[in-house]
Design an enzyme around this catalytic site. Structure first.
Site, PDB file in Angstrom:
ATOM      1  N   CYS A 177       2.713  -7.847  13.817  1.00 25.84           N
ATOM      2  CA  CYS A 177       4.094  -8.398  13.206  1.00 25.84           C
ATOM      3  C   CYS A 177       5.034  -7.654  13.783  1.00 25.84           C
ATOM      4  O   CYS A 177       4.941  -6.706  14.455  1.00 25.84           O
ATOM      5  CB  CYS A 177       4.169  -8.431  11.660  1.00 25.84           C
ATOM      6  SG  CYS A 177       4.508  -6.789  11.256  1.00 25.84           S
TER       7      CYS A 177
ATOM      8  N   CYS B 128       2.990 -11.777   2.684  1.00 28.63           N
ATOM      9  CA  CYS B 128       4.087 -11.908   3.491  1.00 28.63           C
ATOM     10  C   CYS B 128       3.776 -13.086   4.253  1.00 28.63           C
ATOM     11  O   CYS B 128       2.600 -13.674   4.606  1.00 28.63           O
ATOM     12  CB  CYS B 128       3.814 -10.705   4.466  1.00 28.63           C
ATOM     13  SG  CYS B 128       5.008 -10.819   5.676  1.00 28.63           S
TER      14      CYS B 128
ATOM     15  N   GLU C 274      -5.826  -7.399   4.045  1.00 31.00           N
ATOM     16  CA  GLU C 274      -5.435  -8.511   4.475  1.00 31.00           C
ATOM     17  C   GLU C 274      -6.812  -9.367   5.463  1.00 31.00           C
ATOM     18  O   GLU C 274      -6.760 -10.456   5.648  1.00 31.00           O
ATOM     19  CB  GLU C 274      -4.549  -8.149   5.613  1.00 31.00           C
ATOM     20  CG  GLU C 274      -3.922  -9.203   6.772  1.00 31.00           C
ATOM     21  CD  GLU C 274      -3.111  -8.642   7.682  1.00 31.00           C
ATOM     22  OE1 GLU C 274      -2.264  -7.642   7.486  1.00 31.00           O
ATOM     23  OE2 GLU C 274      -2.701  -9.290   8.425  1.00 31.00           O
TER      24      GLU C 274
ATOM     25  N   SER D 262      -2.191   0.608   6.342  1.00 32.65           N
ATOM     26  CA  SER D 262      -2.868   0.350   7.668  1.00 32.65           C
ATOM     27  C   SER D 262      -1.859   0.749   8.837  1.00 32.65           C
ATOM     28  O   SER D 262      -2.147   1.441   9.555  1.00 32.65           O
ATOM     29  CB  SER D 262      -3.388  -1.160   8.037  1.00 32.65           C
ATOM     30  OG  SER D 262      -3.785  -1.461   9.241  1.00 32.65           O
ATOM     31  N   ASN D 263      -0.890   0.115   8.392  1.00 36.24           N
ATOM     32  CA  ASN D 263       0.373   0.401   9.600  1.00 36.24           C
ATOM     33  C   ASN D 263       0.710   1.887   9.768  1.00 36.24           C
ATOM     34  O   ASN D 263       1.017   2.433  10.804  1.00 36.24           O
ATOM     35  CB  ASN D 263       1.524  -0.768   9.642  1.00 36.24           C
ATOM     36  CG  ASN D 263       2.400  -0.140   8.444  1.00 36.24           C
ATOM     37  OD1 ASN D 263       3.476   0.674   8.715  1.00 36.24           O
ATOM     38  ND2 ASN D 263       2.221  -0.800   7.091  1.00 36.24           N
TER      39      ASN D 263
ATOM     40  N   HIS E 111      -0.605  -8.570   0.980  1.00 38.98           N
ATOM     41  CA  HIS E 111      -1.667  -8.631   2.070  1.00 38.98           C
ATOM     42  C   HIS E 111      -2.348 -10.101   2.136  1.00 38.98           C
ATOM     43  O   HIS E 111      -3.024 -10.201   2.937  1.00 38.98           O
ATOM     44  CB  HIS E 111      -2.508  -7.745   1.638  1.00 38.98           C
ATOM     45  CG  HIS E 111      -2.116  -6.366   1.491  1.00 38.98           C
ATOM     46  ND1 HIS E 111      -1.902  -5.819   0.400  1.00 38.98           N
ATOM     47  CD2 HIS E 111      -1.367  -5.319   2.301  1.00 38.98           C
ATOM     48  CE1 HIS E 111      -1.210  -4.567   0.412  1.00 38.98           C
ATOM     49  NE2 HIS E 111      -0.973  -4.325   1.685  1.00 38.98           N
TER      50      HIS E 111
ATOM     51  N   HIS F 171       0.863  -1.057   0.050  1.00 36.47           N
ATOM     52  CA  HIS F 171       0.042  -0.093   0.101  1.00 36.47           C
ATOM     53  C   HIS F 171       0.744   1.206   0.018  1.00 36.47           C
ATOM     54  O   HIS F 171       1.079   1.955   0.880  1.00 36.47           O
ATOM     55  CB  HIS F 171      -0.875   0.027   1.190  1.00 36.47           C
ATOM     56  CG  HIS F 171      -2.138  -0.836   0.987  1.00 36.47           C
ATOM     57  ND1 HIS F 171      -2.973  -1.440   2.031  1.00 36.47           N
ATOM     58  CD2 HIS F 171      -2.543  -1.571  -0.183  1.00 36.47           C
ATOM     59  CE1 HIS F 171      -3.743  -2.377   1.757  1.00 36.47           C
ATOM     60  NE2 HIS F 171      -3.802  -2.378   0.272  1.00 36.47           N
TER      61      HIS F 171
ATOM     62  N   SER G  11       5.466   0.094   4.414  1.00 38.18           N
ATOM     63  CA  SER G  11       5.158   0.128   2.930  1.00 38.18           C
ATOM     64  C   SER G  11       6.047   1.379   2.134  1.00 38.18           C
ATOM     65  O   SER G  11       5.959   1.405   0.995  1.00 38.18           O
ATOM     66  CB  SER G  11       4.044  -0.046   2.405  1.00 38.18           C
ATOM     67  OG  SER G  11       2.933   0.722   3.118  1.00 38.18           O
TER      68      SER G  11
HETATM   69  S1  SF4 Z   1       4.078  -5.291   7.939  1.00 33.08           S
HETATM   70 FE1  SF4 Z   1       4.320  -7.082   8.781  1.00 33.08          FE
HETATM   71  S2  SF4 Z   1       2.869  -8.498   7.945  1.00 33.08           S
HETATM   72 FE2  SF4 Z   1       3.000  -6.527   6.546  1.00 33.08          FE
HETATM   73  S3  SF4 Z   1       4.394  -7.116   5.171  1.00 33.08           S
HETATM   74 FE3  SF4 Z   1       5.409  -6.184   6.706  1.00 33.08          FE
HETATM   75  S4  SF4 Z   1       6.284  -7.890   7.877  1.00 33.08           S
HETATM   76 FE4  SF4 Z   1       4.731  -8.665   6.466  1.00 33.08          FE
END
Ligand code: SF4
Length: 497
Positions: free
Chosen positions: A383, A287, A317, A412-413, A265, A232, A455
């Site tokens: 993760c 992943c 995801e 998201s992250n 995802h 993303h 990302s």
């Molecule tokens: S954020 Fe975590 S789950 Fe997502 S791609 Fe990266 S290592 Fe994998």
């Protein structure tokens, strides 16, 4: 202070500058600008803009567009960088102007005919006859500098009456609107501290997914189809698109027999079945840490549990993981839902890998209260990369006046990082790159916390630092909470190329 060649240009800027700064007319042409540069006060580290009209060299630039200099060249091989160009360009775009960022060339004559094409081949976007000596002198005096030129003549419409009169009016109007942006830029100029959170930016799963597409392109040649955005991030996607990746929403957009890459995802089994039915050759960039959660979902569902999945509705995801056992899985997105959900029989829970740790823990605790025999994953689903980036940001956010998170709106992250900073009491903003930084956020912000979602490419973070350094001296301090050494192997389809 705004240095501008002509009375007409000074007039365009005067309304915006009233009460905020001064306009200094330097006269028309290189000779006068060089003389004016000699007269600039030494040691006056005040924000300085060079603004006026200019001529476009590159195609695709229209009269009234604004070119912001990434650097100013003198035509003899010397160049002076203007590092805050992206900040100014973004602000000008938000003011409704059509903006281009690139080198501006200062020459000693009006450029006509074939010479325009020759100069364009050097990569310069526009020409003027004054900026270079002024920028060099202002920077030597320690001043932050920006150069903008409102375009009058272009390769398609060179200087000629009456076209030039209309074009000049368009350029004049643009310059007038740009004046307000120059004031906003000057108001945030000054020294700053940047606190860099570490770890930040790419995680092992994202690096692997990008490498898979790159290797697939090498192996099969373009086009290589990718279902959904591989990760993303708009910059990553655009870069791969230009190299031959074709991003599709669903498999019916992929020609029979073609190669398709599944994004990081993860995908539901129904998508794999569909790909097989269509005879597609699949390379799976899911992943491995997402795959681990899929495996747990299957295991819990197979033994008869109702599996409560803590995640965000609609996220790819979530869709992929819940698709492992749609009849047995239920989505829980908030503490309120956790308190209300009705389930009979054995219950277990799993989580999306990119949640905010604090929030996910609250939801899991609420579920445990409701279902004392609740089973869970063997190790936490959130993760390592998500956890580390949130911990690192917590270590800088409380000491920062504002936090900038580099990442895309659908990441998201990255969004969770904004929430983490806000929970520390610091205003935080998600930006795709430096052009999205609103100058108003930097007002009074002498310490900027900076991070990037998993990302977002690291180069974008460096560009933000460079742009902040274009506003004044920047002291960069990195706060590292842990080292990351996680690497994932590539799938066999692209290994060994
Ligand atoms: S954020 Fe975590 S789950 Fe997502 S791609 Fe990266 S290592 Fe994998």
């Amino acid at each position: 202070v705004v240095l501008t060649p002509l009375r007409l240009e000074a007039w365009a800027l005067s309304a915006a500058l009233a009460g905020h700064g001064e306009t200094v007319r330097v006269g028309y042409g290189l000779r006068r600008a060089t003389a004016a540069a000699e007269r600039l006060p030494r040691g006056a580290d005040r924000p300085t803009a060079v603004a006026g009209f200019g001529g476009a060299l590159a195609p695709g630039i229209a009269a009234g567009d604004v070119v912001v200099a990434s650097e100013v060249r003198d035509g003899a091989g010397s160049a002076v960088p203007c590092p805050s160009a992206s900040l100014v360009a973004g602000e000008l775009r938000r003011a409704g102007l059509s903006v281009h960022v690139g080198p501006i060339l200062t020459v000693d004559r009006v450029v006509r005919g074939a010479e325009r094409g020759r100069l364009a081949a050097s990569g310069a976007l526009a020409v003027d006859m004054e900026s270079y000596p002024l920028v060099r002198a202002a920077q030597a005096a320690g001043s932050p500098v920006v150069v903008i030129r409102a375009i009058v003549d272009t390769p398609d419409r060179p200087l000629a009456r009456p076209v030039t009169a209309q074009a000049s009016l368009a350029a004049w109007r643009s310059l007038r609107r740009a004046g307000r942006v120059l004031v906003r830029w000057a108001q945030v100029a000054g020294p700053r501290r940047v606190l860099l959170a570490s770890p930040r930016s790419f995680c092992a799963g994202v690096e692997r997914a990008i490498e898979i597409v790159e290797r697939a392109l090498e192996l099969h040649g373009p086009p290589v189809y990718v279902r959904k955005q591989i990760v993303h991030n708009v910059h990553v996607v655009e870069d791969l698109r230009q190299r031959g990746a074709v991003f599709v929403d669903e498999l019916d957009q992929v020609p029979a027999g073609a190669t398709v890459v599944f994004s990081a995802h993860g995908v539901a089994p129904a998508v794999r079945d569909d790909a097989q039915r269509r005879g597609l050759s699949v390379i799976d960039a899911s992943c491995p840490l997402v795959v681990k959660v899929h495996n747990e979902a299957r295991r819990f569902a197979r033994r008869g549990d109702t599996v409560l999945f803590i995640g965000h509705p609609g996220h790819e995801e979530t869709v992929g993981t819940v698709g492992e056992a749609p009849d047995r899985m239920r989505l829980v997105s908030s503490v309120a839902q956790a308190r209300e959900i009705e389930v009979s029989g054995p219950v277990s829970y799993l989580m999306q890998t990119t949640l905010a740790v604090d929030e996910a823990t609250e939801i899991a605790d609420a579920l445990r209260e409701r279902f004392p025999s609740l089973d869970g994953p063997s190790s936490e689903d959130i993760c390592y990369a998500t956890t580390n980036r949130q911990d690192a940001l917590r270590a800088v956010a409380a000491d920062a006046d504002v936090v900038l998170v580099v990442g895309s709106q659908n990441s998201s992250n990255s969004k969770r990082l904004v929430e983490v900073a806000e929970r520390s009491g610091t205003p935080a903003f998600l930006v795709d790159d430096a052009t999205e930084i609103d100058l108003g956020w930097l007002r009074g912000a002498t310490t900027v916390g900076l991070t990037a979602g998993a990302s977002a490419p690291p180069a974008l973070v460096q560009r933000v630092v460079d742009n902040l350094a274009g506003l004044g001296p920047v002291e960069v301090t990195e706060r590292q909470v842990t080292e990351e050494s996680v690497r994932f192997t590539l799938p066999k389809e692209v290994r060994g190329t």
